[in-house]
Design a protein around this motif. Sequence first.
Motif, PDB file in Angstrom:
ATOM      1  N   ASP A 286      32.731  48.005  44.767  1.00 38.66           N
ATOM      2  CA  ASP A 286      31.504  48.771  44.563  1.00 38.66           C
ATOM      3  C   ASP A 286      30.822  48.445  43.245  1.00 38.66           C
ATOM      4  O   ASP A 286      29.799  49.029  42.917  1.00 38.66           O
ATOM      5  CB  ASP A 286      31.828  50.266  44.609  1.00 38.66           C
ATOM      6  N   THR A 287      31.381  47.483  42.488  1.00 37.75           N
ATOM      7  CA  THR A 287      30.765  47.102  41.202  1.00 37.75           C
ATOM      8  C   THR A 287      30.047  45.766  41.294  1.00 37.75           C
ATOM      9  O   THR A 287      29.866  45.083  40.285  1.00 37.75           O
ATOM     10  CB  THR A 287      31.844  47.023  40.101  1.00 37.75           C
ATOM     11  N   ALA A 288      29.630  45.400  42.498  1.00 39.01           N
ATOM     12  CA  ALA A 288      28.922  44.124  42.670  1.00 39.01           C
ATOM     13  C   ALA A 288      27.636  44.116  41.851  1.00 39.01           C
ATOM     14  O   ALA A 288      27.024  45.165  41.605  1.00 39.01           O
ATOM     15  CB  ALA A 288      28.599  43.918  44.145  1.00 39.01           C
TER      16      ALA A 288
ATOM     17  N   LYS B  61      32.142  37.713  37.010  1.00 41.09           N
ATOM     18  CA  LYS B  61      32.831  38.875  36.441  1.00 41.09           C
ATOM     19  C   LYS B  61      33.245  39.858  37.545  1.00 41.09           C
ATOM     20  O   LYS B  61      34.305  40.473  37.480  1.00 41.09           O
ATOM     21  CB  LYS B  61      31.932  39.567  35.417  1.00 41.09           C
ATOM     22  N   TRP B  62      32.381  39.986  38.527  1.00 36.87           N
ATOM     23  CA  TRP B  62      32.723  40.847  39.665  1.00 36.87           C
ATOM     24  C   TRP B  62      33.958  40.298  40.378  1.00 36.87           C
ATOM     25  O   TRP B  62      34.872  41.056  40.724  1.00 36.87           O
ATOM     26  CB  TRP B  62      31.528  40.920  40.612  1.00 36.87           C
ATOM     27  N   ALA B  63      34.014  39.008  40.588  1.00 38.16           N
ATOM     28  CA  ALA B  63      35.165  38.396  41.244  1.00 38.16           C
ATOM     29  C   ALA B  63      36.445  38.615  40.434  1.00 38.16           C
ATOM     30  O   ALA B  63      37.537  38.789  41.003  1.00 38.16           O
ATOM     31  CB  ALA B  63      34.916  36.908  41.466  1.00 38.16           C
ATOM     32  N   GLN B  64      36.330  38.633  39.111  1.00 39.78           N
ATOM     33  CA  GLN B  64      37.494  38.921  38.272  1.00 39.78           C
ATOM     34  C   GLN B  64      37.993  40.350  38.498  1.00 39.78           C
ATOM     35  O   GLN B  64      39.202  40.586  38.577  1.00 39.78           O
ATOM     36  CB  GLN B  64      37.137  38.712  36.797  1.00 39.78           C
ATOM     37  N   ARG B  65      37.058  41.291  38.609  1.00 37.67           N
ATOM     38  CA  ARG B  65      37.452  42.681  38.852  1.00 37.67           C
ATOM     39  C   ARG B  65      38.109  42.830  40.216  1.00 37.67           C
ATOM     40  O   ARG B  65      39.092  43.571  40.374  1.00 37.67           O
ATOM     41  CB  ARG B  65      36.231  43.596  38.729  1.00 37.67           C
ATOM     42  N   VAL B  66      37.583  42.131  41.216  1.00 32.97           N
ATOM     43  CA  VAL B  66      38.172  42.194  42.547  1.00 32.97           C
ATOM     44  C   VAL B  66      39.569  41.562  42.539  1.00 32.97           C
ATOM     45  O   VAL B  66      40.498  42.073  43.168  1.00 32.97           O
ATOM     46  CB  VAL B  66      37.259  41.485  43.575  1.00 32.97           C
ATOM     47  N   THR B  67      39.734  40.470  41.816  1.00 34.30           N
ATOM     48  CA  THR B  67      41.044  39.824  41.722  1.00 34.30           C
ATOM     49  C   THR B  67      42.082  40.779  41.136  1.00 34.30           C
ATOM     50  O   THR B  67      43.200  40.904  41.655  1.00 34.30           O
ATOM     51  CB  THR B  67      40.949  38.565  40.844  1.00 34.30           C
ATOM     52  N   ALA B  68      41.715  41.471  40.049  1.00 33.04           N
ATOM     53  CA  ALA B  68      42.632  42.437  39.429  1.00 33.04           C
ATOM     54  C   ALA B  68      42.932  43.595  40.379  1.00 33.04           C
ATOM     55  O   ALA B  68      44.075  44.079  40.454  1.00 33.04           O
ATOM     56  CB  ALA B  68      42.030  42.958  38.133  1.00 33.04           C
TER      57      ALA B  68
ATOM     58  N   ASN C 287      31.361  45.894  51.157  1.00 34.05           N
ATOM     59  CA  ASN C 287      31.036  44.807  50.238  1.00 34.05           C
ATOM     60  C   ASN C 287      30.488  45.325  48.924  1.00 34.05           C
ATOM     61  O   ASN C 287      30.034  44.558  48.086  1.00 34.05           O
ATOM     62  CB  ASN C 287      30.014  43.850  50.868  1.00 34.05           C
ATOM     63  N   GLY C 288      30.519  46.623  48.748  1.00 33.69           N
ATOM     64  CA  GLY C 288      30.151  47.181  47.453  1.00 33.69           C
ATOM     65  C   GLY C 288      28.666  47.260  47.199  1.00 33.69           C
ATOM     66  O   GLY C 288      28.256  47.430  46.062  1.00 33.69           O
TER      67      GLY C 288
END
Length: 418
Positions: free
Chosen positions: A282-284, A299-306, A403-404
Amino acid sequence: MAIPPPPGPDQPPYPSYQGHPQNTPQSHPSPYINPYPTPQTPYAPWPQGYSPYNNPTPVNGVAIASLVLGILCFLPALGLILGIIALAQIRKKGERGKGMAVTGAVLSTVGLALWTLLLATGGLTAAWDGFKDAANDSDSAFSLVKGDCFDAPDGSLEGIAYDVDTVPCSRTHDGEVFASFKLPAGSYPGDDRVTDIADDRCYALEDSYAMDAWAVPDDVDVYYLTPTRQSWRAGDHEVTCVFGSVDANGSLTGSLRKDETTLDPDQLAYLKAAHVLNAAMDTAPDEEYVEDDLPGHRKWAQRVTAALDEQARLLTEHRFAPAHAPSVAALVRDLRNARVEWAKAAQAADADTFYDHYDAGDKLLDVNRTITARKALGLATSPPSYEQGGSGDEGNDGSGGGNGDGDGAGDGDTGIEV
């Protein structure tokens, strides 16, 4: 023997000497005794004097105070002390009020014992907490709490309302309360500002009450009860978040509550883990196209990875029942494979590379891949119709797609002013 003459008109019927020796013959004492003594005064003597305004003995004021404190059970220690002082003063001054002093002392002793018991057992603290809760509840125009279902005036959750009727959630109803919060103290922020705050906060709080977004019907959206300028002046600063039907003639039946009060441990563990990924999705970035904001999407992809790492950890650490474990383990494998693709997207040097890894990760997080685990856990198995893009193993907070993108079933700009 001398015979007294008969009484004349001016003489008493019997001679009366009345103890006056100067009128009594010394040589001829009278043999007659008057059986009707003549009173010396025309009126009977008044026991306390003739004045009808004679002041009676005063009542001791300390005794009165002791009795009042004893009856009210207020400051019982002081009531007991005053009762003892009053008894001493009454004996010394001859005042009235002994019964009051004794009663006040006895009642204060009983009150003191009760206060001691309440302090020792924590009952006083519980009573005070209940009082504070009641005082807080009185700040709201409606006495609605989390989990209540109600009928609104004319069946509408829009406009101005002065009252609602609480009803059992098992029967048809117009709304179900899922959260509430207080607005900051101060002057009234204005209708638009109150609406904006209610819209943001209510959608954010929805997830903690209806944890299984798939179980929320498609025709249900978020509404809110907000204070008006007039009710604000009366102390109403509370916003009440509500589920309601988007159909003007629609209604709800049954509770939508899916949280720790209604879910079993396996269901709760699964949904808590899923919400970690939903929050990241939801932070896309606001920019829809990667070309317009590649750094933001990375950066969004990094948050999703974590989030994928955390979700897999939570599902692995929880000990699921044997009937549930295999399907959850398969889901964890998908999450770890998706994590690899999202990590590569976070390092993409250009938009095309980002899209390649994003698409691969997106397929591994297709909502349909979670249905097997959901069915085993006894959760809803029909994805909400507003799911868009298929990313994420769950819908987000119930108001947007997986998908946010944050698009909800409704605009949320609805509610009752109170």
